[in-house]
Design a protein around this motif. Sequence first.
Motif, mmCIF file in Angstrom:
data_model
loop_
_atom_site.group_PDB
_atom_site.id
_atom_site.type_symbol
_atom_site.label_atom_id
_atom_site.label_comp_id
_atom_site.label_asym_id
_atom_site.label_seq_id
_atom_site.Cartn_x
_atom_site.Cartn_y
_atom_site.Cartn_z
ATOM 1 N N TYR A 370 30.668 -110.142 -85.966
ATOM 2 C CA TYR A 370 30.473 -110.559 -84.578
ATOM 3 C C TYR A 370 29.991 -109.416 -83.692
ATOM 4 C CZ TYR A 370 32.894 -114.820 -85.976
ATOM 5 O OH TYR A 370 33.242 -115.990 -86.601
ATOM 6 N N GLY A 371 29.713 -108.281 -84.307
ATOM 7 C CA GLY A 371 29.218 -107.151 -83.539
ATOM 8 C C GLY A 371 30.261 -106.051 -83.404
ATOM 9 N N SER A 372 29.931 -105.052 -82.597
ATOM 10 C CA SER A 372 30.805 -103.895 -82.414
ATOM 11 C C SER A 372 30.860 -103.527 -80.949
ATOM 12 C CB SER A 372 30.280 -102.698 -83.222
ATOM 13 O OG SER A 372 30.180 -103.022 -84.592
ATOM 14 N N LEU A 373 32.025 -103.057 -80.535
ATOM 15 C CA LEU A 373 32.226 -102.616 -79.157
ATOM 16 C C LEU A 373 32.866 -101.237 -79.166
ATOM 17 C CD1 LEU A 373 33.631 -105.967 -77.751
ATOM 18 C CD2 LEU A 373 31.465 -104.939 -77.055
ATOM 19 N N VAL A 374 32.397 -100.368 -78.287
ATOM 20 C CA VAL A 374 32.949 -99.022 -78.152
ATOM 21 C C VAL A 374 33.347 -98.830 -76.698
ATOM 22 C CG1 VAL A 374 32.511 -96.555 -78.391
ATOM 23 C CG2 VAL A 374 31.506 -98.165 -80.031
ATOM 24 N N ASN A 375 34.609 -98.514 -76.485
ATOM 25 C CA ASN A 375 35.146 -98.396 -75.129
ATOM 26 C C ASN A 375 35.322 -96.927 -74.764
ATOM 27 O OD1 ASN A 375 36.357 -99.126 -72.660
ATOM 28 N ND2 ASN A 375 38.392 -98.913 -73.571
ATOM 29 N N LEU A 376 34.611 -96.475 -73.736
ATOM 30 C CA LEU A 376 34.725 -95.095 -73.271
ATOM 31 C C LEU A 376 35.608 -95.043 -72.022
ATOM 32 C CD1 LEU A 376 31.051 -93.866 -73.769
ATOM 33 C CD2 LEU A 376 32.972 -93.769 -75.362
ATOM 34 N N GLY A 377 36.813 -95.548 -72.171
ATOM 35 C CA GLY A 377 37.769 -95.516 -71.076
ATOM 36 C C GLY A 377 37.284 -96.304 -69.874
ATOM 37 N N HIS A 378 37.577 -95.777 -68.686
ATOM 38 C CA HIS A 378 37.145 -96.479 -67.479
ATOM 39 C C HIS A 378 35.704 -96.128 -67.089
ATOM 40 C CE1 HIS A 378 38.195 -92.644 -65.491
ATOM 41 N NE2 HIS A 378 37.376 -93.038 -64.528
ATOM 42 N N TYR A 379 35.029 -95.307 -67.928
ATOM 43 C CA TYR A 379 33.654 -94.917 -67.616
ATOM 44 C C TYR A 379 32.676 -96.046 -67.942
ATOM 45 C CZ TYR A 379 35.886 -90.364 -67.402
ATOM 46 O OH TYR A 379 36.720 -89.325 -67.085
ATOM 47 N N THR A 380 32.712 -96.536 -69.173
ATOM 48 C CA THR A 380 31.846 -97.649 -69.546
ATOM 49 C C THR A 380 32.283 -98.183 -70.897
ATOM 50 O OG1 THR A 380 29.547 -98.383 -69.752
ATOM 51 C CG2 THR A 380 30.102 -96.302 -70.786
ATOM 52 N N THR A 381 31.778 -99.352 -71.246
ATOM 53 C CA THR A 381 31.947 -99.938 -72.572
ATOM 54 C C THR A 381 30.582 -100.424 -73.017
ATOM 55 O OG1 THR A 381 34.191 -100.667 -72.036
ATOM 56 C CG2 THR A 381 33.145 -101.677 -73.941
ATOM 57 N N VAL A 382 30.243 -100.172 -74.278
ATOM 58 C CA VAL A 382 28.956 -100.625 -74.806
ATOM 59 C C VAL A 382 29.203 -101.326 -76.133
ATOM 60 C CG1 VAL A 382 27.678 -98.769 -73.694
ATOM 61 C CG2 VAL A 382 28.506 -98.454 -76.029
ATOM 62 N N GLY A 383 28.243 -102.156 -76.527
ATOM 63 C CA GLY A 383 28.393 -102.848 -77.795
ATOM 64 C C GLY A 383 27.208 -103.713 -78.119
ATOM 65 N N ASN A 384 27.264 -104.329 -79.293
ATOM 66 C CA ASN A 384 26.250 -105.305 -79.677
ATOM 67 C C ASN A 384 26.943 -106.537 -80.221
ATOM 68 O OD1 ASN A 384 26.969 -103.792 -82.112
ATOM 69 N ND2 ASN A 384 25.358 -104.946 -83.118
ATOM 70 N N LEU A 385 26.497 -107.693 -79.783
ATOM 71 C CA LEU A 385 27.039 -108.963 -80.235
ATOM 72 C C LEU A 385 26.067 -109.594 -81.218
ATOM 73 C CD1 LEU A 385 28.393 -110.483 -76.893
ATOM 74 C CD2 LEU A 385 29.595 -109.092 -78.579
ATOM 75 N N MET A 386 26.584 -110.034 -82.370
ATOM 76 C CA MET A 386 25.747 -110.646 -83.391
ATOM 77 C C MET A 386 25.664 -112.148 -83.146
ATOM 78 S SD MET A 386 25.100 -107.909 -85.039
ATOM 79 C CE MET A 386 24.284 -108.511 -86.511
ATOM 80 N N GLY A 387 24.637 -112.757 -83.754
ATOM 81 C CA GLY A 387 24.554 -114.206 -83.716
ATOM 82 C C GLY A 387 23.726 -114.753 -82.580
ATOM 83 N N THR A 388 22.705 -114.036 -82.129
ATOM 84 C CA THR A 388 21.810 -114.558 -81.106
ATOM 85 C C THR A 388 20.915 -115.642 -81.715
ATOM 86 O OG1 THR A 388 20.189 -112.833 -81.583
ATOM 87 C CG2 THR A 388 21.803 -112.370 -79.871
ATOM 88 N N LEU A 389 20.147 -116.309 -80.870
ATOM 89 C CA LEU A 389 19.329 -117.435 -81.332
ATOM 90 C C LEU A 389 18.322 -117.026 -82.393
ATOM 91 C CD1 LEU A 389 18.694 -119.284 -77.946
ATOM 92 C CD2 LEU A 389 20.296 -119.914 -79.766
ATOM 93 N N ASP A 390 17.818 -115.788 -82.301
ATOM 94 C CA ASP A 390 16.839 -115.338 -83.288
ATOM 95 C C ASP A 390 17.474 -114.652 -84.488
ATOM 96 O OD1 ASP A 390 17.709 -113.001 -82.172
ATOM 97 O OD2 ASP A 390 15.736 -112.255 -81.577
ATOM 98 N N GLY A 391 18.817 -114.715 -84.553
ATOM 99 C CA GLY A 391 19.528 -114.126 -85.690
ATOM 100 C C GLY A 391 19.777 -112.645 -85.564
ATOM 101 N N GLY A 392 19.400 -112.041 -84.442
ATOM 102 C CA GLY A 392 19.595 -110.610 -84.260
ATOM 103 C C GLY A 392 20.864 -110.308 -83.503
ATOM 104 N N SER A 393 20.834 -109.201 -82.755
ATOM 105 C CA SER A 393 22.010 -108.788 -81.999
ATOM 106 C C SER A 393 21.633 -108.582 -80.540
ATOM 107 C CB SER A 393 22.613 -107.506 -82.572
ATOM 108 O OG SER A 393 21.697 -106.435 -82.460
ATOM 109 N N LEU A 394 22.621 -108.670 -79.684
ATOM 110 C CA LEU A 394 22.424 -108.522 -78.247
ATOM 111 C C LEU A 394 23.168 -107.288 -77.776
ATOM 112 C CD1 LEU A 394 21.498 -109.659 -75.456
ATOM 113 C CD2 LEU A 394 23.673 -110.921 -75.404
ATOM 114 N N PHE A 395 22.464 -106.340 -77.180
ATOM 115 C CA PHE A 395 23.089 -105.130 -76.651
ATOM 116 C C PHE A 395 23.735 -105.454 -75.313
ATOM 117 C CE2 PHE A 395 22.997 -101.301 -74.024
ATOM 118 C CZ PHE A 395 23.634 -100.388 -74.859
#
Length: 442
Positions: A370-395
Amino acid sequence: MSSDSSSRLHHVVIVGGGAGGLELATRLGDKLGKKGKAEITLIDRTRTHIWKPLLHEIAAGSMDPDKHQLEYIAQAHWHHFRYRLGSMDGIDRAKKEVYITPYYDDEGMEIIPRRTFKYDTLIIAIGSTTNDFGIKGASEYSIALDTQNQAERFHRRLHNAVVRAQTQVEPVKEGQLEVVIVGAGATGVELSAELHNTTRELTAYGMDKINPDRDIKISIIEASDRVLPALPPRLSDSVKLELNKLGVHVYTGERVTEVTEKGVYTHSGRFIPSELVVWAAGIKAPDFLSNLDGLEANRINQLVVKRTLQTTLDDSIFAFGDCAACPWPGHDSNVPPRAQSAHQQASMLVKTVKNRIAGKALPEYTYRDYGSLVNLGHYTTVGNLMGTLDGGSLFIEGLFARIMYQSLYKMHLMALHGFFVVFLQTLARIITRRTEAKIKLH
């Protein structure tokens, strides 16, 4: 001494109360134990459970473990399974027995003698430990973050270093308040961001002799050519940019060759002084699994299992989570050791145990990324979600990514307590947060 072996009910023994093991014991207790269809026993070496992805927050001091840990014995009482304190050190497959080591208190006194548990189905979920690859000095001079005790030990040492620097007469020396993190996986980068925040919060509580921007240095050493090497490059680049903004020193393409009391040496001859070293590079399963009554294991001690999660040489023994090498069809690797895979496998094993007792065919596990998420505390969180309509990932990044990250922990809590209890716990923490310090101050 034999324990719990007289019942005629099918006896399921789960060894390991991590995220997957405790979720499985809870759900089996509710579905089978409560109805008298099976006996469920959970064995773990500790008395309390805390979600492993939170350990870096405990280490940094941004989370008080007393407010988030769960008592195994209480969970067992509420959800109709039995909890036993101890560590497995062997099995007898012919007799279907699990051997548990004696348990000693902090003063070395034996509290619980060696025990033997009979099983009909054995499920091993003891997770993984940090792999220091035999690097010189790593085991003596670095701290891993595999357990709550290790995380709390790191926090105590960090707090003591700051207090020492505040109260000493001479100026802060080079390396005195420096932390080196070996490994730029999720644990390493998340810890670095949490440390950047909590060390500044800590110095704000009367530590006026310390200038965090001048005196406190955080470094990450990674052997690969980028941070988060197992995740997509775009995510790595975004995290690297954020770490640079925080002033975290990132050394990629550097392989640690020695850890000393004074700091870390790399293969290029670089020396990075440090007061504390955290080893977060690589994992392996506990060593004793490599010779567990003949069961097949790989080079990092993981038990090799089929897609049913049964071990290859014994259909009565299952393994899942980080301690299992499970095939991933269509890939040249096994299922990755992530919390989401352990959660998925625990959910499948509920059906597996019910089918096994009923004599039905067992389901096969298919990993869903289902993707990956990385949490940098209260500064920011980034990740990619799998399973978009084209079969790729969403940043994704920012608030939405942070909500998604927090929801992972809430999902784990709901698997243990249900929605209503988690809702009340969350509400209570929102109310009490205003009267508490933002970080742990001792």
